[in-house]
Design a protein around this motif. Structure first.
Motif, PDB file in Angstrom:
ATOM      1  N   ILE A   4     100.651 -34.706  16.478  1.00  0.00           N
ATOM      2  CA  ILE A   4     101.465 -34.553  17.693  1.00  0.00           C
ATOM      3  C   ILE A   4     100.813 -35.314  18.846  1.00  0.00           C
ATOM      4  CG2 ILE A   4     102.315 -32.918  19.410  1.00  0.00           C
ATOM      5  CD1 ILE A   4     102.605 -30.886  17.137  1.00  0.00           C
ATOM      6  N   LEU A   5      99.496 -35.187  18.986  1.00  0.00           N
ATOM      7  CA  LEU A   5      98.786 -35.908  20.040  1.00  0.00           C
ATOM      8  C   LEU A   5      98.844 -37.412  19.812  1.00  0.00           C
ATOM      9  CD1 LEU A   5      95.631 -33.656  20.545  1.00  0.00           C
ATOM     10  CD2 LEU A   5      97.571 -33.929  22.075  1.00  0.00           C
ATOM     11  N   THR A   6      98.718 -37.833  18.573  1.00  0.00           N
ATOM     12  CA  THR A   6      98.786 -39.250  18.250  1.00  0.00           C
ATOM     13  C   THR A   6     100.171 -39.799  18.559  1.00  0.00           C
ATOM     14  OG1 THR A   6      97.174 -38.915  16.486  1.00  0.00           O
ATOM     15  CG2 THR A   6      98.413 -40.945  16.426  1.00  0.00           C
ATOM     16  N   ASP A   7     101.203 -39.067  18.186  1.00  0.00           N
ATOM     17  CA  ASP A   7     102.571 -39.487  18.475  1.00  0.00           C
ATOM     18  C   ASP A   7     102.822 -39.564  19.980  1.00  0.00           C
ATOM     19  OD1 ASP A   7     103.062 -39.659  15.786  1.00  0.00           O
ATOM     20  OD2 ASP A   7     104.142 -37.741  15.661  1.00  0.00           O
ATOM     21  N   ALA A   8     102.319 -38.592  20.726  1.00  0.00           N
ATOM     22  CA  ALA A   8     102.490 -38.597  22.181  1.00  0.00           C
ATOM     23  C   ALA A   8     101.750 -39.777  22.806  1.00  0.00           C
ATOM     24  CB  ALA A   8     101.992 -37.289  22.781  1.00  0.00           C
ATOM     25  N   LEU A   9     100.549 -40.066  22.301  1.00  0.00           N
ATOM     26  CA  LEU A   9      99.780 -41.194  22.818  1.00  0.00           C
ATOM     27  C   LEU A   9     100.480 -42.508  22.513  1.00  0.00           C
ATOM     28  CD1 LEU A   9      97.237 -42.234  24.193  1.00  0.00           C
ATOM     29  CD2 LEU A   9      96.127 -42.245  21.952  1.00  0.00           C
ATOM     30  N   LEU A  10     101.000 -42.654  21.309  1.00  0.00           N
ATOM     31  CA  LEU A  10     101.739 -43.868  20.950  1.00  0.00           C
ATOM     32  C   LEU A  10     102.989 -44.036  21.808  1.00  0.00           C
ATOM     33  CD1 LEU A  10     101.426 -43.956  17.061  1.00  0.00           C
ATOM     34  CD2 LEU A  10     100.403 -45.510  18.716  1.00  0.00           C
ATOM     35  N   ALA A  11     103.706 -42.945  22.062  1.00  0.00           N
ATOM     36  CA  ALA A  11     104.902 -43.007  22.907  1.00  0.00           C
ATOM     37  C   ALA A  11     104.541 -43.408  24.332  1.00  0.00           C
ATOM     38  CB  ALA A  11     105.622 -41.663  22.896  1.00  0.00           C
ATOM     39  N   ALA A  12     103.450 -42.857  24.855  1.00  0.00           N
ATOM     40  CA  ALA A  12     103.012 -43.211  26.211  1.00  0.00           C
ATOM     41  C   ALA A  12     102.599 -44.677  26.279  1.00  0.00           C
ATOM     42  CB  ALA A  12     101.855 -42.305  26.639  1.00  0.00           C
ATOM     43  N   LEU A  13     101.905 -45.166  25.256  1.00  0.00           N
ATOM     44  CA  LEU A  13     101.516 -46.576  25.219  1.00  0.00           C
ATOM     45  C   LEU A  13     102.733 -47.488  25.123  1.00  0.00           C
ATOM     46  CD1 LEU A  13      98.342 -46.502  22.950  1.00  0.00           C
ATOM     47  CD2 LEU A  13      98.461 -47.009  25.394  1.00  0.00           C
ATOM     48  N   LEU A  14     103.733 -47.082  24.371  1.00  0.00           N
ATOM     49  CA  LEU A  14     104.955 -47.869  24.247  1.00  0.00           C
ATOM     50  C   LEU A  14     105.692 -47.947  25.583  1.00  0.00           C
ATOM     51  CD1 LEU A  14     106.962 -49.396  22.460  1.00  0.00           C
ATOM     52  CD2 LEU A  14     108.059 -47.198  21.986  1.00  0.00           C
ATOM     53  N   VAL A  15     105.808 -46.832  26.270  1.00  0.00           N
ATOM     54  CA  VAL A  15     106.462 -46.818  27.588  1.00  0.00           C
ATOM     55  C   VAL A  15     105.684 -47.692  28.578  1.00  0.00           C
ATOM     56  CG1 VAL A  15     107.015 -45.353  29.567  1.00  0.00           C
ATOM     57  CG2 VAL A  15     107.600 -44.602  27.265  1.00  0.00           C
ATOM     58  N   ALA A  16     104.358 -47.585  28.572  1.00  0.00           N
ATOM     59  CA  ALA A  16     103.540 -48.406  29.467  1.00  0.00           C
ATOM     60  C   ALA A  16     103.706 -49.887  29.151  1.00  0.00           C
ATOM     61  CB  ALA A  16     102.077 -47.997  29.362  1.00  0.00           C
TER      62      ALA A  16
END
Length: 125
Positions: A4-16
């Protein structure tokens, strides 16, 4: 829990990454100049100014949409004398909105104002 943390981090990196790509696309689009805007007593915000159909469109760097946040009509626009501000930029007041840009961009902006048809009723100080 780790996925879940990895998915959230990947989503945040994608948005950035998408916001950075959007900023580069705005800055490099034809006919656009970096421009700061100040509305009322709020602080300066960075974005891009683009000329379109007798209007100056201002699009913020930070945001999702490519639509202009402000559209300043050339017709009847009154502009104050230019004044220097921080960062080597020059500012002018256009009613309740202030614009700040490089000296070259400001010269282009004033030339755009003066090149309006005679029926535009311009007042450039």
């Amino acid at each position: 829990m780790l996925t879940i943390l990895t998915d959230a981090l990947l989503a945040a990196l994608l948005v950035a990454a998408l916001l950075v790509i959007r900023g580069f696309a705005l800055a490099r689009s034809r006919g656009s100049v970096p421009c700061r805007i100040k509305v009322g007593s709020h602080g300066w915000r960075s974005g891009v100014a683009r000329y379109a159909d007798g209007e100056l469109h201002w699009i913020p760097f930070m945001g999702v949409l490519f639509r202009p946040r402000h559209a300043i009509a050339r017709r009847g626009l009154t502009v104050s004398a230019r004044r220097p501000i921080d960062g080597g930029l020059w500012a002018v007041d256009c009613g309740s909105i202030s614009l700040a840009m490089s000296e070259d961009a400001l010269t282009g902006f004033l030339a755009w104002l003066e090149s309006a048809p005679p029926s535009a009723y311009l007042d450039v100080a």
